[in-house]
Design an enzyme around this catalytic site. Structure first.
Site, PDB file in Angstrom:
ATOM      1  N   GLU A 359       0.834  -1.201   0.000  1.00 27.23           N
ATOM      2  CA  GLU A 359       0.000   0.000   0.000  1.00 27.23           C
ATOM      3  C   GLU A 359       0.863   1.241   0.000  1.00 27.23           C
ATOM      4  O   GLU A 359       0.553   2.235  -0.664  1.00 27.23           O
ATOM      5  CB  GLU A 359      -0.917  -0.014   1.223  1.00 27.23           C
ATOM      6  CG  GLU A 359      -1.967   1.097   1.248  1.00 27.23           C
ATOM      7  CD  GLU A 359      -1.488   2.387   1.906  1.00 27.23           C
ATOM      8  OE1 GLU A 359      -2.236   3.376   1.895  1.00 27.23           O
ATOM      9  OE2 GLU A 359      -0.352   2.402   2.442  1.00 27.23           O
ATOM     10  N   GLU A 360       1.963   1.185   0.757  1.00 29.96           N
ATOM     11  CA  GLU A 360       2.815   2.360   0.898  1.00 29.96           C
ATOM     12  C   GLU A 360       3.543   2.718  -0.395  1.00 29.96           C
ATOM     13  O   GLU A 360       4.121   3.798  -0.495  1.00 29.96           O
ATOM     14  CB  GLU A 360       3.828   2.143   2.023  1.00 29.96           C
ATOM     15  CG  GLU A 360       3.218   1.957   3.409  1.00 29.96           C
ATOM     16  CD  GLU A 360       2.642   3.238   3.984  1.00 29.96           C
ATOM     17  OE1 GLU A 360       2.632   4.278   3.292  1.00 29.96           O
ATOM     18  OE2 GLU A 360       2.177   3.199   5.137  1.00 29.96           O
ATOM     19  N   HIS A 488       5.164   7.838   9.394  1.00 33.13           N
ATOM     20  CA  HIS A 488       6.215   7.466   8.439  1.00 33.13           C
ATOM     21  C   HIS A 488       7.624   7.668   8.995  1.00 33.13           C
ATOM     22  O   HIS A 488       8.540   8.013   8.253  1.00 33.13           O
ATOM     23  CB  HIS A 488       6.041   8.224   7.118  1.00 33.13           C
ATOM     24  CG  HIS A 488       4.974   7.659   6.253  1.00 33.13           C
ATOM     25  ND1 HIS A 488       4.792   8.027   4.956  1.00 33.13           N
ATOM     26  CD2 HIS A 488       4.019   6.720   6.504  1.00 33.13           C
ATOM     27  CE1 HIS A 488       3.773   7.364   4.436  1.00 33.13           C
ATOM     28  NE2 HIS A 488       3.289   6.564   5.375  1.00 33.13           N
TER      29      HIS A 488
END
Length: 575
Positions: A359-360, A488
């Protein structure tokens, strides 16, 4: 596409007055249907006498949360949720501090989740797909040498763009067609045309402003002009949500051919570097591999109608620079514990749980999954629920704005998404917690589903943006501080979790699974036979974007990269 259903009909359900747990060793009803539950009836049996408080037309409009749902939500306990997060933390600790896709930490995370689900009796499969792998080998460096020395902080002042090239440049910083001060309502075209670089001095570090064309276009133009590095800074206009162009943002240049270092900064940092006579050092040490493989994990219950799928998902991968315990161990724990709690529920509809990879890197796992579904299989998915960051330390309780009632424009929700939002609202009201709209942007793994018309919803507690004074008054916490200060970053550890947010949201997830597992009427199917990327109108904020196309449409769900893989900015090609 089905018309959006009303508040009165959204919960036209056959549900029970208590949680159903069949005796040990019980077998499914013939055909995989629901077995009898407390109240003396089969939830799927035509003509059965309704359970107390239930009617064939559903509960009254003022009580859209049916009996049993809140109790099932309460059955999901904080200790169990934290146990999953502690395991994910240990996995990251043993694997270089990360659980990013295509790393040993991700593979170990997937093995843990798969093992728990198989032990609970789910049908578990993995789906392999190819990704363009990217990681930073060492921390990036951005320093101003003159007019006054200053060292900028990675993750706070600047970020390396995904798929940046490697390089070590010390050179003058040359602004390219900058608009300073920025003009409200006018987007910059900085770096979008080859002519912008007509006076560029080869070997300089190019400084461009975020604006109307893709990051990829800016990077290609700078590299072709002989830049030794590229800094893309935010435009500077004030606004709400994605319209605000001042903060640090992330993104992707989405190519393995990029040879120069490319980073992004917020407006204030970019404005500093735009001062005449500025000289800087820019260092990126990164690795790209275009043919790595990783996997999604899919778990399906053995109960319920296989042609009526209720799907819940969360991404399992972290970013490379941290263990990702809030983003998105929290969502992973929420749906994993819901699945374990629901293992013996003999639901009318089939429950399917997805743990997405990559997803990232731009929703790659969920996009691959949706693209690989034949039309008949797509049509079976009646709704999709997404959970990405549900335990932010300075949290709000955000519910995806499925009825487009919020002030911030996003994607156009497929019909049926509004009632999903109302169900979550009803749960928060039942447990006495405040809530607010979260932008329905398509920037997490529900993006590929709404692109084919699947009604969708979900929860979100906030990322790098700052909590407002009004939100602090409503939800507690600190105004002027990010919802998640460790977004993050390496500090997104088990210490970065708000226990209350985790427990309340996990309860809402379980309640929704319970409600839709037993529902006679479901929000879908929408236009489910259309090819990926067509179907429901996507509207501003999430159209499919290919490299080199303008980014004014907002984050994409197509194969060209995304501005973000979340409902918060990171990754992608867009402005």
């Amino acid at each position: 596409m089905l018309a959006a259903i009303t508040m009165a009909s959204v919960m036209s359900l056959a549900v029970v007055s208590a949680v159903s747990t069949p005796p040990a060793g019980a077998t499914p009803a013939p055909g995989g249907g629901a077995a009898p539950v407390p109240g003396g009836r089969d939830p799927g049996q035509a003509g059965a006498t309704p359970a107390p408080g239930e009617s064939d037309s559903g509960p009254p409009a003022e009580n859209p949360l049916p009996a049993g749902a809140e109790a099932f939500g309460a059955s999901v306990k904080l200790a169990s949720l934290k146990g999953h997060l502690e395991r994910l933390q240990k996995i990251a600790d043993a694997n270089g501090g990360t659980r990013a896709a295509a790393t040993p930490g991700y593979d170990a995370s997937l093995a843990y989740v798969a093992g728990r689900l198989r032990a609970a009796g789910y049908q578990v499969t993995s789906q392999e797909f190819k990704i363009s792998f990217f990681r930073e080998v060492t921390a990036p460096v951005l320093k101003r040498i003159r007019p006054a020395a200053k060292t900028y902080v990675p993750g706070t002042d600047f970020r390396t763009m995904t798929y940046s090239g490697s390089g070590d440049a010390t050179a003058p910083v040359q602004g390219i067609d900058l608009v300073l001060p920025p003009k409200q309502g006018v987007e910059s075209t900085s770096g979008c045309e080859a002519s912008d670089f007509s006076t560029f001095v080869r070997g300089n570090i190019a400084l461009v402003q975020r604006g109307t064309c893709s990051f990829q276009t800016k990077a290609e133009q700078a590299q072709a002009a002989g830049a030794s590095g590229l800094i893309i800074f935010n435009e500077g206009q004030a606004g709400k949500g994605n319209a605000d162009r001042r903060a640090l943002f992330g993104g992707s240049v989405n190519t393995s051919t990029m040879r120069i270092p490319v980073v992004s900064t917020g407006f204030a940092t970019g404005e500093e570097l735009a001062a005449p006579g500025t000289k800087a050092t820019l260092v990126v040490d990164a690795e790209s591999a275009p043919d790595r493989r990783t996997r999604n994990l899919i778990a399906e219950s053995r109960w319920g109608d296989p042609d009526r799928i209720v799907m819940l998902g969360a991404h399992l991968d972290s970013v490379m620079m941290g263990p990702g315990i809030n983003d998105n161990g929290s969502g992973t724990a929420g749906i994993l514990e819901t699945a374990l709690a629901a293992k013996s529920l003999r639901t009318k509809n089939r429950l399917r749980f997805a743990f997405w990879g990559a997803e990232e890197l731009g929703l790659l796992g969920s996009k691959h999954y949706v693209a690989a579904l034949p039309p008949r299989e797509r049509a079976k998915i009646k709704l999709y629920l997404n959970f990405d960051m549900i335990a932010s330390p300075n949290h709000v309780f955000g519910i995806y704005d499925g009825d487009s009632s919020g002030a911030v424009a996003g994607a156009t929700p497929p019909p049926g998404s509004g009632p999903i939002e109302k169900l979550f609202q009803a749960y928060f009201e039942a447990v006495g917690e405040p809530y607010q709209d979260a932008e329905f942007s398509g920037r997490s793994d529900y993006g590929p589903f709404i692109a084919i018309g699947v009604p969708s919803g979900g929860l979100f507690t906030g990322a790098e943006r700052l909590k407002t004074a009004e939100e602090a008054e409503k939800f507690g916490g600190s105004a002027g501080v990010a919802y998640d200060k460790c977004y993050h970053q390496a500090c997104d550890t088990i210490a970065n979790i708000n226990d209350k947010a985790l427990e309340v949201n996990a309860g809402a997830i379980a309640a929704a699974a319970f409600v839709y597992g037993y529902a006679r009427d479901l929000p879908g199917p929408g236009t489910l036979g259309a090819p990926s990327g067509s179907g429901a109108s996507e509207g501003p904020g999430k159209g499919a974007v290919a490299p080199g196309t303008p980014d004014t449409a907002g984050p994409g769900t197509g194969a060209g990269g995304l501005e973000s893989g979340h409902d918060h900015e990171h990754g992608g090609l867009l402005r």
